[in-house]
Design a protein around this motif. Structure first.
Motif, PDB file in Angstrom:
ATOM      1  N   LYS A  32       0.828  -1.206   0.000  1.00  0.00           N
ATOM      2  CA  LYS A  32       0.000   0.000   0.000  1.00  0.00           C
ATOM      3  C   LYS A  32       0.860   1.252   0.000  1.00  0.00           C
ATOM      4  O   LYS A  32       1.913   1.276   0.631  1.00  0.00           O
ATOM      5  CB  LYS A  32      -0.911   0.012   1.232  1.00  0.00           C
ATOM      6  N   ALA A  33       0.378   2.264  -0.715  1.00  0.00           N
ATOM      7  CA  ALA A  33       1.023   3.577  -0.730  1.00  0.00           C
ATOM      8  C   ALA A  33      -0.069   4.630  -0.612  1.00  0.00           C
ATOM      9  O   ALA A  33      -1.140   4.494  -1.207  1.00  0.00           O
ATOM     10  CB  ALA A  33       1.812   3.776  -2.015  1.00  0.00           C
ATOM     11  N   ALA A  34       0.208   5.689   0.143  1.00  0.00           N
ATOM     12  CA  ALA A  34      -0.770   6.754   0.363  1.00  0.00           C
ATOM     13  C   ALA A  34      -0.605   7.927  -0.604  1.00  0.00           C
ATOM     14  O   ALA A  34      -1.365   8.883  -0.550  1.00  0.00           O
ATOM     15  CB  ALA A  34      -0.690   7.250   1.802  1.00  0.00           C
ATOM     16  N   SER A  35       0.390   7.847  -1.501  1.00  0.00           N
ATOM     17  CA  SER A  35       0.611   8.931  -2.470  1.00  0.00           C
ATOM     18  C   SER A  35       1.311   8.373  -3.703  1.00  0.00           C
ATOM     19  O   SER A  35       1.885   7.279  -3.669  1.00  0.00           O
ATOM     20  CB  SER A  35       1.486  10.028  -1.854  1.00  0.00           C
ATOM     21  N   GLY A  36       1.276   9.155  -4.768  1.00  0.00           N
ATOM     22  CA  GLY A  36       1.978   8.755  -5.980  1.00  0.00           C
ATOM     23  C   GLY A  36       3.473   8.632  -5.764  1.00  0.00           C
ATOM     24  O   GLY A  36       4.112   7.705  -6.253  1.00  0.00           O
ATOM     25  N   THR A  37       4.030   9.541  -5.004  1.00  0.00           N
ATOM     26  CA  THR A  37       5.466   9.515  -4.718  1.00  0.00           C
ATOM     27  C   THR A  37       5.841   8.246  -3.956  1.00  0.00           C
ATOM     28  O   THR A  37       6.814   7.574  -4.285  1.00  0.00           O
ATOM     29  CB  THR A  37       5.879  10.765  -3.915  1.00  0.00           C
ATOM     30  N   GLU A  38       5.047   7.915  -2.945  1.00  0.00           N
ATOM     31  CA  GLU A  38       5.301   6.691  -2.181  1.00  0.00           C
ATOM     32  C   GLU A  38       5.141   5.461  -3.074  1.00  0.00           C
ATOM     33  O   GLU A  38       5.909   4.507  -2.984  1.00  0.00           O
ATOM     34  CB  GLU A  38       4.342   6.611  -0.990  1.00  0.00           C
ATOM     35  N   GLY A  39       4.159   5.485  -3.953  1.00  0.00           N
ATOM     36  CA  GLY A  39       3.962   4.381  -4.893  1.00  0.00           C
ATOM     37  C   GLY A  39       5.166   4.184  -5.791  1.00  0.00           C
ATOM     38  O   GLY A  39       5.600   3.047  -6.037  1.00  0.00           O
ATOM     39  N   LEU A  40       5.735   5.267  -6.296  1.00  0.00           N
ATOM     40  CA  LEU A  40       6.924   5.172  -7.146  1.00  0.00           C
ATOM     41  C   LEU A  40       8.105   4.584  -6.379  1.00  0.00           C
ATOM     42  O   LEU A  40       8.879   3.795  -6.935  1.00  0.00           O
ATOM     43  CB  LEU A  40       7.296   6.549  -7.702  1.00  0.00           C
ATOM     44  N   GLN A  41       8.243   4.944  -5.114  1.00  0.00           N
ATOM     45  CA  GLN A  41       9.327   4.399  -4.290  1.00  0.00           C
ATOM     46  C   GLN A  41       9.164   2.885  -4.133  1.00  0.00           C
ATOM     47  O   GLN A  41      10.132   2.132  -4.240  1.00  0.00           O
ATOM     48  CB  GLN A  41       9.358   5.077  -2.924  1.00  0.00           C
ATOM     49  N   ILE A  42       7.946   2.440  -3.890  1.00  0.00           N
ATOM     50  CA  ILE A  42       7.701   1.005  -3.757  1.00  0.00           C
ATOM     51  C   ILE A  42       7.972   0.298  -5.077  1.00  0.00           C
ATOM     52  O   ILE A  42       8.614  -0.754  -5.108  1.00  0.00           O
ATOM     53  CB  ILE A  42       6.260   0.745  -3.266  1.00  0.00           C
ATOM     54  N   LEU A  43       7.517   0.869  -6.169  1.00  0.00           N
ATOM     55  CA  LEU A  43       7.731   0.253  -7.481  1.00  0.00           C
ATOM     56  C   LEU A  43       9.208   0.170  -7.849  1.00  0.00           C
ATOM     57  O   LEU A  43       9.616  -0.734  -8.576  1.00  0.00           O
ATOM     58  CB  LEU A  43       6.959   1.023  -8.557  1.00  0.00           C
ATOM     59  N   ALA A  44      10.004   1.094  -7.339  1.00  0.00           N
ATOM     60  CA  ALA A  44      11.444   1.070  -7.621  1.00  0.00           C
ATOM     61  C   ALA A  44      12.152  -0.045  -6.856  1.00  0.00           C
ATOM     62  O   ALA A  44      13.228  -0.484  -7.262  1.00  0.00           O
ATOM     63  CB  ALA A  44      12.061   2.418  -7.269  1.00  0.00           C
ATOM     64  N   SER A  45      11.543  -0.518  -5.767  1.00  0.00           N
ATOM     65  CA  SER A  45      12.228  -1.493  -4.924  1.00  0.00           C
ATOM     66  C   SER A  45      11.542  -2.856  -4.849  1.00  0.00           C
ATOM     67  O   SER A  45      12.096  -3.777  -4.269  1.00  0.00           O
ATOM     68  CB  SER A  45      12.379  -0.938  -3.502  1.00  0.00           C
ATOM     69  N   GLN A  46      10.352  -2.991  -5.423  1.00  0.00           N
ATOM     70  CA  GLN A  46       9.581  -4.227  -5.326  1.00  0.00           C
ATOM     71  C   GLN A  46       9.115  -4.688  -6.706  1.00  0.00           C
ATOM     72  O   GLN A  46       8.827  -3.855  -7.561  1.00  0.00           O
ATOM     73  CB  GLN A  46       8.332  -4.015  -4.463  1.00  0.00           C
ATOM     74  N   GLU A  47       9.001  -5.991  -6.874  1.00  0.00           N
ATOM     75  CA  GLU A  47       8.375  -6.550  -8.075  1.00  0.00           C
ATOM     76  C   GLU A  47       6.866  -6.581  -7.823  1.00  0.00           C
ATOM     77  O   GLU A  47       6.405  -7.289  -6.936  1.00  0.00           O
ATOM     78  CB  GLU A  47       8.894  -7.960  -8.343  1.00  0.00           C
ATOM     79  N   VAL A  48       6.118  -5.809  -8.592  1.00  0.00           N
ATOM     80  CA  VAL A  48       4.673  -5.707  -8.426  1.00  0.00           C
ATOM     81  C   VAL A  48       4.010  -6.177  -9.713  1.00  0.00           C
ATOM     82  O   VAL A  48       4.433  -5.813 -10.811  1.00  0.00           O
ATOM     83  CB  VAL A  48       4.266  -4.247  -8.107  1.00  0.00           C
ATOM     84  N   SER A  49       2.952  -6.979  -9.565  1.00  0.00           N
ATOM     85  CA  SER A  49       2.237  -7.501 -10.732  1.00  0.00           C
ATOM     86  C   SER A  49       1.135  -6.571 -11.210  1.00  0.00           C
ATOM     87  O   SER A  49       0.905  -6.414 -12.406  1.00  0.00           O
ATOM     88  CB  SER A  49       1.610  -8.858 -10.404  1.00  0.00           C
ATOM     89  N   ILE A  50       0.439  -5.969 -10.261  1.00  0.00           N
ATOM     90  CA  ILE A  50      -0.736  -5.146 -10.567  1.00  0.00           C
ATOM     91  C   ILE A  50      -0.693  -3.881  -9.708  1.00  0.00           C
ATOM     92  O   ILE A  50      -0.362  -3.940  -8.535  1.00  0.00           O
ATOM     93  CB  ILE A  50      -2.042  -5.913 -10.268  1.00  0.00           C
ATOM     94  N   VAL A  51      -1.068  -2.745 -10.319  1.00  0.00           N
ATOM     95  CA  VAL A  51      -1.182  -1.486  -9.578  1.00  0.00           C
ATOM     96  C   VAL A  51      -2.628  -1.008  -9.677  1.00  0.00           C
ATOM     97  O   VAL A  51      -3.167  -0.872 -10.779  1.00  0.00           O
ATOM     98  CB  VAL A  51      -0.237  -0.396 -10.148  1.00  0.00           C
ATOM     99  N   LEU A  52      -3.237  -0.781  -8.529  1.00  0.00           N
ATOM    100  CA  LEU A  52      -4.559  -0.158  -8.460  1.00  0.00           C
ATOM    101  C   LEU A  52      -4.345   1.240  -7.924  1.00  0.00           C
ATOM    102  O   LEU A  52      -3.767   1.412  -6.850  1.00  0.00           O
ATOM    103  CB  LEU A  52      -5.478  -0.940  -7.517  1.00  0.00           C
ATOM    104  N   LEU A  53      -4.789   2.258  -8.675  1.00  0.00           N
ATOM    105  CA  LEU A  53      -4.526   3.610  -8.195  1.00  0.00           C
ATOM    106  C   LEU A  53      -5.727   4.518  -8.321  1.00  0.00           C
ATOM    107  O   LEU A  53      -6.566   4.339  -9.187  1.00  0.00           O
ATOM    108  CB  LEU A  53      -3.309   4.218  -8.877  1.00  0.00           C
ATOM    109  N   ASP A  54      -5.768   5.454  -7.407  1.00  0.00           N
ATOM    110  CA  ASP A  54      -6.792   6.492  -7.363  1.00  0.00           C
ATOM    111  C   ASP A  54      -6.352   7.617  -8.293  1.00  0.00           C
ATOM    112  O   ASP A  54      -5.228   8.090  -8.203  1.00  0.00           O
ATOM    113  CB  ASP A  54      -6.920   6.985  -5.919  1.00  0.00           C
TER     114      ASP A  54
END
Length: 77
Positions: A32-54
């Motif tokens: 989970k990420a509470a902002s776009g910036t936090e989401g980008l940080q997670i995506l830079a460090s984790q292998e993610v299959s699906i992104v659900l975003l507001d």
């Protein structure tokens, strides 16, 4: 077999809770990420299959984040 990892990016924590509860029951691993910036940080460090975003988030909107992800070449529809 590894779990499918879903990243939820939303500024409303109630949405995190609702989606996480439903998706975990189906066997997905949730990040989970509470902002776009936090989401980008997670995506830079984790292998993610699906992104659900507001799309209506303060700061970096979901539209801006989507365009950034799409232009990076790391995403597909």
């Amino acid at each position: 077999m590894s779990k499918t990892i879903i990243l939820i990016i939303d500024d409303e924590l109630e949405m995190h809770w609702a989606l996480e509860k439903a998706l975990q029951q189906e066997g997905y691993e949730i990040l989970k990420a509470a902002s776009g910036t936090e989401g980008l940080q997670i995506l830079a460090s984790q292998e993610v299959s699906i992104v659900l975003l507001d799309y209506k988030m303060p700061g970096m909107t979901g539209w801006r984040l989507w365009n950034r992800l799409e232009s990076s070449g790391r995403t597909c529809r």
